[in-house]
Write a protein that holds these residues in place. Structure first.
Motif, PDB file in Angstrom:
ATOM      1  N   PHE A 150      65.898  44.514 -20.549  1.00 28.76           N
ATOM      2  CA  PHE A 150      67.234  44.311 -19.989  1.00 28.76           C
ATOM      3  C   PHE A 150      68.234  44.096 -21.127  1.00 28.76           C
ATOM      4  N   LEU A 151      69.338  44.863 -21.100  1.00 28.24           N
ATOM      5  CA  LEU A 151      70.333  44.785 -22.162  1.00 28.24           C
ATOM      6  C   LEU A 151      71.654  44.173 -21.709  1.00 28.24           C
ATOM      7  N   SER A 152      72.140  44.557 -20.532  1.00 28.48           N
ATOM      8  CA  SER A 152      73.396  43.982 -20.062  1.00 28.48           C
ATOM      9  C   SER A 152      73.544  44.188 -18.563  1.00 28.48           C
ATOM     10  N   GLY A 153      74.455  43.391 -17.986  1.00 26.95           N
ATOM     11  CA  GLY A 153      74.714  43.462 -16.564  1.00 26.95           C
ATOM     12  C   GLY A 153      74.422  42.134 -15.901  1.00 26.95           C
ATOM     13  N   LYS A 154      74.336  42.172 -14.585  1.00 27.08           N
ATOM     14  CA  LYS A 154      74.027  40.980 -13.809  1.00 27.08           C
ATOM     15  C   LYS A 154      72.948  41.361 -12.810  1.00 27.08           C
ATOM     16  N   GLU A 213      51.944  46.055  -8.400  1.00 24.09           N
ATOM     17  CA  GLU A 213      52.964  45.073  -8.053  1.00 24.09           C
ATOM     18  C   GLU A 213      54.187  45.714  -7.391  1.00 24.09           C
ATOM     19  N   ILE A 214      54.630  45.085  -6.319  1.00 22.02           N
ATOM     20  CA  ILE A 214      55.805  45.548  -5.572  1.00 22.02           C
ATOM     21  C   ILE A 214      57.042  44.860  -6.149  1.00 22.02           C
ATOM     22  N   HIS A 215      58.074  45.631  -6.427  1.00 20.67           N
ATOM     23  CA  HIS A 215      59.226  45.064  -7.130  1.00 20.67           C
ATOM     24  C   HIS A 215      60.526  45.767  -6.752  1.00 20.67           C
ATOM     25  N   LYS A 216      61.644  45.082  -7.106  1.00 20.47           N
ATOM     26  CA  LYS A 216      62.964  45.614  -6.768  1.00 20.47           C
ATOM     27  C   LYS A 216      64.031  44.877  -7.574  1.00 20.47           C
ATOM     28  N   PRO A 217      64.971  45.603  -8.188  1.00 21.88           N
ATOM     29  CA  PRO A 217      66.107  44.947  -8.830  1.00 21.88           C
ATOM     30  C   PRO A 217      67.258  44.749  -7.851  1.00 21.88           C
ATOM     31  N   ILE A 218      67.953  43.641  -7.971  1.00 22.36           N
ATOM     32  CA  ILE A 218      69.190  43.424  -7.225  1.00 22.36           C
ATOM     33  C   ILE A 218      70.314  43.403  -8.251  1.00 22.36           C
ATOM     34  N   ILE A 219      71.165  44.431  -8.231  1.00 25.25           N
ATOM     35  CA  ILE A 219      72.213  44.595  -9.236  1.00 25.25           C
ATOM     36  C   ILE A 219      73.542  44.150  -8.641  1.00 25.25           C
ATOM     37  N   GLU A 220      74.212  43.235  -9.321  1.00 26.86           N
ATOM     38  CA  GLU A 220      75.496  42.729  -8.865  1.00 26.86           C
ATOM     39  C   GLU A 220      76.628  43.290  -9.724  1.00 26.86           C
ATOM     40  N   ARG A 221      77.824  43.262  -9.167  1.00 30.17           N
ATOM     41  CA  ARG A 221      79.001  43.658  -9.930  1.00 30.17           C
ATOM     42  C   ARG A 221      79.239  42.664 -11.060  1.00 30.17           C
ATOM     43  N   GLY A 222      79.830  43.139 -12.142  1.00 34.12           N
ATOM     44  CA  GLY A 222      80.123  42.228 -13.244  1.00 34.12           C
ATOM     45  C   GLY A 222      79.812  42.800 -14.606  1.00 34.12           C
ATOM     46  N   GLY A 223      79.943  44.109 -14.767  1.00 31.34           N
ATOM     47  CA  GLY A 223      79.726  44.716 -16.077  1.00 31.34           C
ATOM     48  C   GLY A 223      78.787  45.899 -16.004  1.00 31.34           C
ATOM     49  N   ILE A 224      78.658  46.584 -17.121  1.00 33.57           N
ATOM     50  CA  ILE A 224      77.780  47.745 -17.211  1.00 33.57           C
ATOM     51  C   ILE A 224      76.320  47.296 -17.157  1.00 33.57           C
TER      52      ILE A 224
END
Length: 290
Positions: free
Chosen positions: A45-49, A73-84
């Motif tokens: 992970f480099l940047s973002g929220k 493994e079951i997985h999922k990212p939750i990406i929020e607003r707030g940058g690249i």
């Protein structure tokens, strides 16, 4: 392949024989559902929220955090607003890593730990983080180059990366990441039990009795922390494990029993529906018999 600005791929299968390298930089509008895949994933992970959910644990990520996800493994990212949203993702086949292992060094360790308190998140110290990022930089350059010998260097750098990821895993300081990991201890225990006992009776009644919790509470908390109903999670994990065992050459009847499908016809039907191929045809793809 361009290192930055790569278009995100929604495919969940590999087209190369050993590993694939991606460097993504997106606006935070990406939606990814819960999923798993047949390969291991290394995620820098480099940047973002971003909050990343893996097997009931929610990881709040910081720049330079590393996630290691295995093929069950079951997985999922939750990406929020707030940058690249920027990250490096490497897919690697378990067979490739197995080919690098020796009697002294099991390089699968960082991916295959069955510890009840396992964390997928690595937050290396400054020195280790610098080493790992340096290796990834070399790997990135070799991966997109066609210069003489770069095909050899790619595999060399990948082997070097796996060694240092294992070192980082073995040196991981839990205290440094616990504040950024959210999970329910009871659900974690239940998940651990399920994954080690897929052949057992895993009914709601059996699990609620074993773990001294009400059925309603178990169902509600399980869904909250995993994103799955209890039934759907168990069914999915049984199918994922069946796929792995068939690939390793296990007999279909043995796989059926070991994964808790007591009805053979139901197993054939469920597997075929989930993967659009029968267990027999799937296993045949990996058979060494000509």
């Amino acid at each position: 392949m361009s290192p930055v600005g790569q278009s995100f791929t929604h495919r969940q299968y590999m087209i190369h024989s050993s590993f694939e390298f991606f460097h993504y930089r997106d606006d935070p509008e990406l939606q990814v559902e819960f999923h798993n895949h047949d390969f291991y994933e290394i995620y820098l992970f480099l940047s973002g929220k971003v909050t990343y959910i893996i097997e009931g644990k929610s990881y709040s990520l910081k720049p330079n955090d590393i996630l290691l996800v295995n093929n069950k493994e079951i997985h999922k990212p939750i990406i929020e607003r707030g940058g690249i949203y920027e990250r490096i993702v490497i897919w690697v086949k378990p067979e490739f890593i197995k080919s690098l292992c020796t009697h002294e060094c099991d390089l699968l360790t960082c991916f295959e730990s069955t510890s009840k308190n396992k964390y997928n998140l690595l937050r290396p110290d400054v020195e280790m983080s610098g080493i790992i990022k340096g290796i990834i930089t070399k790997l990135s350059k070799a991966y997109k180059s066609a210069a003489f010998g770069d095909n050899i260097l790619r595999e060399y750098y990948m082997a070097e990366l796996i060694v240092y990821l294992n070192r980082a895993y073995l040196e991981n300081h839990i205290n440094d990441i616990e504040d950024d990991v959210i999970y329910d201890k009871k659900i974690n225990e239940i998940l651990h039990y399920i994954n080690l006992n897929l052949h057992e009776n895993l009914s709601l009644e059996a699990l609620s009795t074993r773990f001294y919790t009400s059925k309603y509470h178990l169902l509600r908390q399980f869904k909250k922390h995993t994103g799955y109903t209890l039934h759907n999670y168990i069914h999915q994990k049984r199918l994922i494990t069946a796929k792995t065992l068939l690939k390793e050459g296990a007999r279909i009847s043995d796989v059926c029993q070991e994964c808790g499908f007591n009805d053979y016809s139901n197993f054939i039907r469920s597997f075929s529906k989930a993967f659009h191929i029968s267990p027999k045809k799937y296993a045949k793809q990996f058979s060494k018999v000509e």
